[in-house]
Design a protein around this motif. Structure first.
Motif, PDB file in Angstrom:
ATOM      1  N   ARG A   1       0.827  -1.213   0.000  1.00 11.55           N
ATOM      2  CA  ARG A   1       0.000   0.000   0.000  1.00 11.55           C
ATOM      3  C   ARG A   1       0.855   1.254   0.000  1.00 11.55           C
ATOM      4  N   GLN A   2       1.928   1.238   0.774  1.00  9.15           N
ATOM      5  CA  GLN A   2       2.822   2.396   0.772  1.00  9.15           C
ATOM      6  C   GLN A   2       3.496   2.571  -0.587  1.00  9.15           C
ATOM      7  N   ARG A   3       3.915   1.473  -1.205  1.00  5.24           N
ATOM      8  CA  ARG A   3       4.536   1.565  -2.529  1.00  5.24           C
ATOM      9  C   ARG A   3       3.545   2.079  -3.565  1.00  5.24           C
ATOM     10  N   ALA A   4       2.300   1.566  -3.508  1.00  4.18           N
ATOM     11  CA  ALA A   4       1.288   2.042  -4.445  1.00  4.18           C
ATOM     12  C   ALA A   4       0.991   3.522  -4.244  1.00  4.18           C
ATOM     13  N   ALA A   5       0.958   3.955  -2.977  1.00  2.00           N
ATOM     14  CA  ALA A   5       0.723   5.377  -2.714  1.00  2.00           C
ATOM     15  C   ALA A   5       1.870   6.236  -3.227  1.00  2.00           C
ATOM     16  N   ALA A   6       3.117   5.759  -3.037  1.00  2.00           N
ATOM     17  CA  ALA A   6       4.271   6.511  -3.539  1.00  2.00           C
ATOM     18  C   ALA A   6       4.275   6.571  -5.065  1.00  2.00           C
ATOM     19  N   MET A   7       3.948   5.454  -5.719  1.00  5.96           N
ATOM     20  CA  MET A   7       3.886   5.449  -7.177  1.00  5.96           C
ATOM     21  C   MET A   7       2.786   6.367  -7.685  1.00  5.96           C
ATOM     22  N   ALA A   8       1.641   6.353  -7.001  1.00  2.90           N
ATOM     23  CA  ALA A   8       0.556   7.241  -7.410  1.00  2.90           C
ATOM     24  C   ALA A   8       0.943   8.704  -7.229  1.00  2.90           C
ATOM     25  N   ALA A   9       1.661   9.004  -6.131  1.00  8.98           N
ATOM     26  CA  ALA A   9       2.108  10.386  -5.922  1.00  8.98           C
ATOM     27  C   ALA A   9       3.105  10.804  -7.003  1.00  8.98           C
ATOM     28  N   CYS A  10       4.036   9.901  -7.349  1.00 11.41           N
ATOM     29  CA  CYS A  10       4.991  10.222  -8.425  1.00 11.41           C
ATOM     30  C   CYS A  10       4.293  10.395  -9.762  1.00 11.41           C
ATOM     31  N   ALA A  11       3.320   9.528 -10.036  1.00 10.26           N
ATOM     32  CA  ALA A  11       2.581   9.659 -11.291  1.00 10.26           C
ATOM     33  C   ALA A  11       1.793  10.959 -11.341  1.00 10.26           C
ATOM     34  N   ASN A  12       1.214  11.347 -10.202  1.00  8.60           N
ATOM     35  CA  ASN A  12       0.480  12.604 -10.151  1.00  8.60           C
ATOM     36  C   ASN A  12       1.409  13.790 -10.370  1.00  8.60           C
ATOM     37  N   ALA A  13       2.570  13.760  -9.709  1.00 14.54           N
ATOM     38  CA  ALA A  13       3.538  14.840  -9.899  1.00 14.54           C
ATOM     39  C   ALA A  13       4.040  14.887 -11.337  1.00 14.54           C
ATOM     40  N   ALA A  14       4.301  13.694 -11.920  1.00 12.99           N
ATOM     41  CA  ALA A  14       4.743  13.664 -13.318  1.00 12.99           C
ATOM     42  C   ALA A  14       3.672  14.204 -14.252  1.00 12.99           C
ATOM     43  N   GLY A  15       2.410  13.888 -13.973  1.00 16.30           N
ATOM     44  CA  GLY A  15       1.331  14.419 -14.793  1.00 16.30           C
ATOM     45  C   GLY A  15       1.238  15.930 -14.723  1.00 16.30           C
ATOM     46  N   ARG A  16       1.454  16.465 -13.535  1.00 14.45           N
ATOM     47  CA  ARG A  16       1.420  17.929 -13.411  1.00 14.45           C
ATOM     48  C   ARG A  16       2.585  18.570 -14.151  1.00 14.45           C
ATOM     49  N   VAL A  17       3.756  17.949 -14.055  1.00 21.76           N
ATOM     50  CA  VAL A  17       4.903  18.491 -14.794  1.00 21.76           C
ATOM     51  C   VAL A  17       4.663  18.381 -16.300  1.00 21.76           C
ATOM     52  N   GLN A  18       4.028  17.288 -16.735  1.00 20.88           N
ATOM     53  CA  GLN A  18       3.696  17.147 -18.153  1.00 20.88           C
ATOM     54  C   GLN A  18       2.757  18.255 -18.611  1.00 20.88           C
ATOM     55  N   ALA A  19       1.718  18.499 -17.819  1.00 20.76           N
ATOM     56  CA  ALA A  19       0.777  19.560 -18.186  1.00 20.76           C
ATOM     57  C   ALA A  19       1.457  20.923 -18.200  1.00 20.76           C
ATOM     58  N   LEU A  20       2.337  21.156 -17.217  1.00 17.39           N
ATOM     59  CA  LEU A  20       3.050  22.433 -17.175  1.00 17.39           C
ATOM     60  C   LEU A  20       3.985  22.577 -18.368  1.00 17.39           C
ATOM     61  N   ALA A  21       4.697  21.493 -18.717  1.00 19.29           N
ATOM     62  CA  ALA A  21       5.602  21.563 -19.864  1.00 19.29           C
ATOM     63  C   ALA A  21       4.837  21.787 -21.164  1.00 19.29           C
ATOM     64  N   THR A  22       3.699  21.121 -21.312  1.00 18.00           N
ATOM     65  CA  THR A  22       2.885  21.319 -22.520  1.00 18.00           C
ATOM     66  C   THR A  22       2.375  22.745 -22.606  1.00 18.00           C
ATOM     67  N   SER A  23       1.930  23.296 -21.480  1.00 14.88           N
ATOM     68  CA  SER A  23       1.462  24.685 -21.479  1.00 14.88           C
ATOM     69  C   SER A  23       2.596  25.659 -21.787  1.00 14.88           C
ATOM     70  N   MET A  24       3.770  25.404 -21.206  1.00 12.51           N
ATOM     71  CA  MET A  24       4.911  26.280 -21.482  1.00 12.51           C
ATOM     72  C   MET A  24       5.325  26.202 -22.951  1.00 12.51           C
ATOM     73  N   LEU A  25       5.295  25.002 -23.521  1.00 15.14           N
ATOM     74  CA  LEU A  25       5.637  24.873 -24.939  1.00 15.14           C
ATOM     75  C   LEU A  25       4.643  25.640 -25.815  1.00 15.14           C
ATOM     76  N   ALA A  26       3.350  25.561 -25.476  1.00 13.02           N
ATOM     77  CA  ALA A  26       2.359  26.308 -26.249  1.00 13.02           C
ATOM     78  C   ALA A  26       2.592  27.817 -26.142  1.00 13.02           C
ATOM     79  N   ASP A  27       2.912  28.286 -24.918  1.00 16.21           N
ATOM     80  CA  ASP A  27       3.188  29.710 -24.748  1.00 16.21           C
ATOM     81  C   ASP A  27       4.430  30.130 -25.502  1.00 16.21           C
ATOM     82  N   LEU A  28       5.460  29.294 -25.488  1.00 13.48           N
ATOM     83  CA  LEU A  28       6.681  29.631 -26.209  1.00 13.48           C
ATOM     84  C   LEU A  28       6.450  29.661 -27.715  1.00 13.48           C
ATOM     85  N   ARG A  29       5.642  28.717 -28.236  1.00 11.48           N
ATOM     86  CA  ARG A  29       5.355  28.749 -29.666  1.00 11.48           C
ATOM     87  C   ARG A  29       4.619  30.027 -30.046  1.00 11.48           C
ATOM     88  N   GLU A  30       3.686  30.432 -29.182  1.00 12.51           N
ATOM     89  CA  GLU A  30       2.958  31.658 -29.463  1.00 12.51           C
ATOM     90  C   GLU A  30       3.886  32.869 -29.416  1.00 12.51           C
TER      91      GLU A  30
END
Length: 480
Positions: A144-173
């Protein structure tokens, strides 16, 4: 009347009485044998010696009977203890070989500890049952602790992905809006953001999450390779040799691009900075084959075996074997198992290592042709903005002279007079003033920064790039 005695209770009472009964039988036999022997000896002796012989024989017979009784009782106890030890050892072997692995496997599949206790056979020994319950609960908490840690890492990675995609769109503009003075800096930020997005995608893949972007239409292989180049640091050293017109289906285009980017990054990192990395694409009846060759020092046999294991489609991901700085092959292995990609390593003709990636047929398609409604216009190659400014500056003066000659046609054809002649729309005061000669315009000095180099390419790609072609070239768009 009392309660009836159960069969198990009767058997247990019989088992408890059997050692004593056996010992009594041994005692009776010993008494009979020793008693008969000493009786015969006593009768055979003389009358004067019978009393001492009888006393000695009685004492000896009593000692022999006691020794035989204790020996029989101890023998049975030893045999019982040996059987119990053997039974405990067999039960412990079943616990270690069958019960605990089955419980751990069910816990890895997501079952709770209580569910596992109801599904697996519990050991008969109370101590072993306590051991099983304790270990199962601890393993369940760890999962359960490992699953929670993996879920937290996946959530953080998803947020970084969304931030990187938004930054790339702003830079293209920004790249399309700002002038060339800041275009070079914006391209550097674009490239760095693309690399950060690739790292976030790698973390998401290792934690079991999905990639941050999805494509709805097939992406041509040329755009896949260019997009992969734009996600690595030394993309200037990559040379692509591809004439393929095939495309990758939209749901797998991002993952194929990510896998190729990781392999290109490894090729550039483990080769000399002066060496180039060459990428070849070949179309076969089994799919597409992408070959990446570098000019490095090659791989040792141990490292080659580890690399083959990491990208194998039959081996599962083991996070304990990953090092902190070498995650690329593990990411490639996860993506290969997801889309049935086959990755092979071989010596390169350039002296380094060659990586062969085979993309199966189910991921390969052809790009849909779009026919415009109107007649096609002839393509005009995009020119350098500096050259355009120079051409406009050099042709501005002749155009103005021509216009002046057309407007002053009547004046040039009429005979010259002493009095000035006013043209239509001009006052008489200004008619007598001579037309000032145009000042010679000097062409601007060509710039040497990244903005001047990539300005024309940006204009050309913005005109000619279609939405279904996917990512553009990494020079102007490193991570489209």
């Amino acid at each position: 009347m009392g309660a009836p005695i159960s069969l198990s209770t009767a058997n247990r009472v019989n088992d408890e009485r059997s050692p004593l009964n056996r010992a009594l039988l041994v005692l009776l036999a010993t008494v009979l044998v020793t008693g008969g022997a000493w009786l015969w000896i006593t009768l055979e002796t003389s009358a004067a010696d019978r009393v001492p012989v009888a006393v000695a024989g009685g004492v000896t017979a009593a000692l022999l009977c006691a020794a035989a009784f204790l020996a029989a009782l101890r023998h049975h106890q030893i045999r019982t203890a040996t059987d119990e030890v053997a039974e405990l050892r067999a039960e412990l072997d079943r616990l270690a070989d069958d019960t605990l692995p089955a419980a751990a496997r069910r816990l890895r599949e997501g079952a709770s500890a209580d569910t596992v206790f109801t599904e697996i056979p519990l050991p008969g020994n109370e101590t072993h049952e306590r051991i099983l319950r304790t270990l199962t609960k601890e393993i369940s908490v760890g999962h359960r602790q490992r699953a929670a840690a993996m879920a937290a890492c996946a959530n953080a990675a998803g947020r970084v992905q969304a931030l990187a995609t938004s930054m790339l769109a702003d830079l293209r503009e920004m790249e399309n809006r700002h002038s060339e003075e800041v275009l070079g800096d914006l391209l550097k930020l674009d490239h760095s953001t693309a690399q950060a997005g690739r790292l976030a995608d790698s973390i998401a893949v290792l934690t079991g999450a999905r990639s941050g972007r999805r494509w709805t239409k097939p992406i041509v292989m040329e755009s896949i390779l260019r997009g992969a180049m734009g996600r690595i640091r030394a993309y200037q050293r990559v040379r692509i040799h591809s004439a393929s017109t095939s495309a990758i289906v939209g749901y797998a285009a991002e993952d194929v691009m990510h896998a190729l980017a990781e392999l290109m990054d490894n090729a550039t990192k483990f080769s000399a900075p002066s060496e180039e990395v060459h990428v070849y694409v070949e179309e076969l009846h089994t799919g597409l084959v992408v070959t990446i060759e570098d000019g490095g020092l090659g791989m040792k046999p141990q490292a080659l075996e580890r690399a083959k294991t990491a990208v194998s489609t039959s081996e599962t991901l083991d996070l304990t074997k990953l090092s902190g700085t070498r995650l690329g092959l593990a990411v490639v292995g996860c993506l290969a198992r997801k889309h049935d990609l086959h990755v092979f390593f071989r010596p390169s003709s350039r002296g380094g290592t060659g990586v062969v990636v085979r993309v199966p047929n189910q991921l390969v398609t052809q790009q849909r042709q779009e026919f415009p409604d109107t007649a096609p216009q002839p393509a005009v190659p995009a020119a350098n903005p500096v050259r355009q400014a120079f051409a406009s500056a050099t042709h501005a003066a002749p155009a103005q002279d021509t216009m002046t000659a057309v407007l002053d046609g009547e004046q040039s054809q009429a005979p010259q007079r002493s009095l000035p002649k006013r043209r239509r729309g001009q006052t008489l005061a200004n008619s007598g003033q001579p037309t000032p000669a145009p000042r010679p315009q000097h062409p601007p000095k060509p710039r040497t920064d990244a903005g001047a180099r990539f300005g024309a390419f940006r204009q050309g790609t913005s005109r000619n790039h279609r939405p279904d072609q996917g990512p553009a070239s990494p020079s102007a768009n490193p991570d489209s």
